[in-house]
Every structure is written in C-alpha cells, then in structure tokens.
Design an enzyme around this catalytic site. Structure first.
Site, PDB file in Angstrom:
ATOM      1  N   PRO A 164     -19.519 -58.688  -4.499  1.00  0.00           N
ATOM      2  CA  PRO A 164     -18.848 -57.002  -3.791  1.00  0.00           C
ATOM      3  C   PRO A 164     -17.848 -57.293  -2.720  1.00  0.00           C
ATOM      4  O   PRO A 164     -18.602 -58.384  -2.321  1.00  0.00           O
ATOM      5  CB  PRO A 164     -20.758 -56.967  -3.122  1.00  0.00           C
ATOM      6  CG  PRO A 164     -21.946 -57.841  -4.456  1.00  0.00           C
ATOM      7  CD  PRO A 164     -20.771 -58.826  -4.606  1.00  0.00           C
ATOM      8  N   CYS A 165     -16.676 -56.487  -2.574  1.00  0.00           N
ATOM      9  CA  CYS A 165     -16.058 -56.319  -1.614  1.00  0.00           C
ATOM     10  C   CYS A 165     -16.217 -55.905  -0.469  1.00  0.00           C
ATOM     11  O   CYS A 165     -15.576 -55.899   0.308  1.00  0.00           O
ATOM     12  CB  CYS A 165     -14.955 -55.481  -2.506  1.00  0.00           C
ATOM     13  SG  CYS A 165     -14.995 -53.995  -2.922  1.00  0.00           S
TER      14      CYS A 165
END
Length: 437
Positions: free
Chosen positions: A91-92
C-alpha cells in the site's frame, strides 16, 4: 495489448501480494508465470479477482486467491512448490503525496510483510512497485533501509531495535559480503514514467527488482528500455502528421488549437534525435479510440443523456456516463491529446481533476458543472490503465475507480515481468511449472 492475447506458455511460478484490482497479477501472468497464490485484503478487489480469470480460455483455473490480511498468511503452509517470482505493490498511502505522509510509522506500511514473504518462500526474483513519494527527502533514508532489508531479508530486525539500528547492522553485513548468496538479493530500484512504456498516462513510480544473489543474474542486460517519448508525440502532431491521420474526426478548430500549443523541438539536439526514434507517447484520445488489443475498437460516444441519466453506453462493461463534473483552479480536466493524468484512488475523491476530461464539444453539458467537459467513465479510466475491456471491476463507481487508482498499469507491469523472465531464463533458472509436477 497483443501480449494479453497470446497463448500463455508457462515459464515459471509466481506469488502476488496486495493484488488489488489485478493489474500486476495480469502482467506477471502475461509474462508466462503460473500463479500459486494471490493475496488481497479489500473485499471489492477480492470480488474483482473472483469474477475474472487469468486466462479466459481456461475457466477451470481461477486466481488462487487467499482473501484477507497478509499478516495472517503463513506462506510456508499456503504455497506448495518453488516460487520463481514474488510480485506486489505494498500500500502506497504511507508514502504518497495524497496520503498522510506517515511513512514507516504508518500501520499500512506493508514492506515488512514483503520481507517476511521473501524469507518464507525464498523466491528467485522480486518485483515491487510503489509511488515516487518514497524518494522524497523525508523518506529517502527509510527507502535506503527498505532496499537494504530486501538485500538481506533473512537478517531479521529485533523487536526492540529501531529501523536505524537495524540498518546499521545490514550495512555492515553488506560491506563485508559475509552472507550466503542464497540468502542475499541483488536489488535495483528504477524511477519510471509509465508513459515512456506505452501507457497512455503520466504515472511516475518506483519499481524495485531483486534477484537472489546465487543466481548471478545480470539485470542490466534485460532491464526494459523506454519505448515511447513525448518528443515523438509532439513531432507526430505537427500539421499533416500521423497523429491526425489516426484521428481524422477531430474538429479542425480543435486540431488547430492543439498544433498551436505544441512546444518547439530542437531537431539538432542529439538527445531529441534519440527520442524521436521511439514511438509517440499514447494519449487519452488514443486510449478511447483503441490501442493494443483494443486497436480498431473505439469506445462508443458518451452523450449528454447518458451523463445526465447515468446510462451504460454501448455493450462495453462499465462505460457509464456520470454527471456533476466540475472544473476550477487546481482541479483541471485531462486533455484528450495528451497522456492522461495519474489515475488516483483518493479516499475523498481525487484533488486535481484526474477523473475529468475536456471534450471537443465546448457546449457539452455535464449536468452539475460547466460545459465542455465531463467525468471519465470507468471503462475509459481502465483503458488508461491498459486493462483489457473484458476485465470487470466489482462494486459501485467509487470502488471501481479506487481499484484502478491503486493498480499497476498492465502494460508497464508486463514490460518488467517479461524482462525478469528473460533474465531468469538467461541463467537457466526457469522451468515450465507443468514440467515440475
């Protein structure tokens, strides 16, 4: 794209984490890797993976999905057999300009789970994609630590140690090269713009590729080269250029405006000469008209009535009009004759007009904002992400757009997945999974 139409000939096996709507999973599969496990947490994204097949020609083989929190997955128990490639984009949001910028302190930081997966499966190669925000000065020291952890994933961090303390240990071990090559990885990070690889979108990302050190892979020989350039696009848009041959129906006033706004090119500059040898960047207009596997399959025109009444246009999935688009300072629409802006997945919508497009018809009413622009349909956005039209996205519009914004463009992922396959083949490290049985 053509590679997604080809018969999938197995070259190895893969595991994909943080699969989201399936962009990277499709890409790795297109490169010939047989999926052993696919993990995703979000319920809508899991349903998207369930309703789509890796290979539509073989309905007996769905994605081997394990839905749920990656922290609950025991890879030694869940995966049977040798893993050639581990792929995933943690997840960024912890590192994104659109997120809370907490980075390593953010509970959504899932890089530690990537390293655990490497320890438990010992893959031959790793492909990891993330936002360019990792390179910001505030995160750069931690990014260097991420790379060091990937180089030495079997050197686990003590529960009481800070990441800085652990990084010191890793750097000392790397300096004297005392770790067994079978438990060490050669890591290369690359900053890329998806538009340079044929994706009709400006999408700046960091891709990390790692190979187990005992394989002696020379990644530099196989690293994907840029295939498209902005300079070639500009050149192709000059009066009478091939861009307008492809788009004959563009109104004359629109064509004239686009040509008048083109920047100058220094045709004597050696760098410009090299870039003119590449294919033109793809534009949003190209995507809607149909590129790669959708060549010659333009999306049906979205009428004002379709926008007003949220109607499906034609028989293409998720090509549904949507009213209420707005334009104001800092929230400007995509231009048809440029690559689209970065597709985003904001919790409260996207801030810069990334889901809005300016139209050729300046009088077009979008019912809720001004004239001459409208929201992009989900299918138009999917084409910008180079998803095949056959790929269905579960959930209401907001959830579909979120899945696309979190995804890896299939064409970009395929370029790197195929390069990794060729690099592994070069050292005899791949074998068709069917032959391993």
């Amino acid at each position: 794209m053509p590679e997604l139409r080809e018969e999938h000939q197995g070259v190895g096996t893969c595991v994909e984490l943080f699969a989201g709507g399936g962009g990277l999973a499709m890409a790795v599969h297109a490169a010939g890797f047989h999926p052993l496990l696919v993990n995703e947490y979000a319920k809508r994204a899991c349903e998207t993976l369930r309703i789509n097949l890796p290979n539509p020609a073989d309905p007996t083989k769905p994605w081997p999905l394990i839905a749920g929190d990656v922290r609950d997955v025991d890879f030694t128990d869940a995966v049977s057999g040798e893993v050639d490639v581990l792929a995933g984009g943690p997840p960024c949001q912890p590192f994104s300009l659109g997120g809370a910028h907490k980075g390593m302190e953010d509970e959504r930081n899932m890089f530690p789970q990537m390293f655990r997966a490497i320890r438990e499966m010992k893959p031959k190669a790793v492909i990891c994609e993330n936002v360019r925000g990792l390179l910001r000065p505030s995160f750069k020291p931690y990014f260097k630590y991420i790379l060091n952890e990937m180089r030495l994933p079997f050197v686990e961090r003590d529960d009481e140690a800070t990441w800085e303390d652990h990084n010191e240990i890793l750097e000392k071990l790397l300096a004297n090269e005392s770790v067994d090559p079978s438990e060490r990885y050669i890591v290369k990070e690359m900053e890329v713009n998806a538009a340079d690889y044929g994706v009709p979108q400006i999408r700046n990302r960091v891709i990390i590729v790692a190979f187990r050190a005992d394989l002696d892979v020379e990644w530099s020989e196989f690293m994907p080269k840029k295939t498209h350039s902005e300079e070639s696009l500009i050149h192709s848009m000059r009066e009478g250029g091939p861009y307008w041959t492809r788009h004959k129906d563009v109104p004359a006033n629109v064509r004239e405006r686009v040509i008048a706004d083109l920047p100058a090119l220094d045709y004597e500059d050696e760098k410009v000469k090299e870039k003119l040898k590449l294919e033109p960047w793809r534009t949003l207009r190209d995507a809607i008209a149909g590129i790669d596997e959708n060549e010659g399959k333009p999306l049906p025109y979205v009428t004002e009535a379709a926008v007003k009444n949220k109607l499906l246009v034609g028989d293409v999935p998720d090509h549904i009009g949507w009213p209420g688009a707005r334009m104001y300072t800092g929230h400007t629409p995509n231009l048809l004759d440029r690559p689209a802006k970065t597709v985003k997945a904001g919790v409260h919508g996207v801030p810069g007009g990334e889901s809005v497009m300016r139209l050729d018809d300046a009088s077009f009413s979008n019912f809720g904002g001004g004239d001459g622009y409208r929201y992009m349909t989900v299918r138009e956005t999917a084409r910008v992400m180079t998803f095949p039209d056959r790929w269905l996205l579960d959930g209401p519009r907001g959830e579909q757009m979120r899945q696309l914004g979190n995804a890896v463009p299939v064409k970009l992922g395929t370029a790197f997945s195929k390069a990794v396959a060729e690099a592994l083949k070069s050292v005899g490290a791949l074998e068709d999974p069917e032959k391993r049985k």
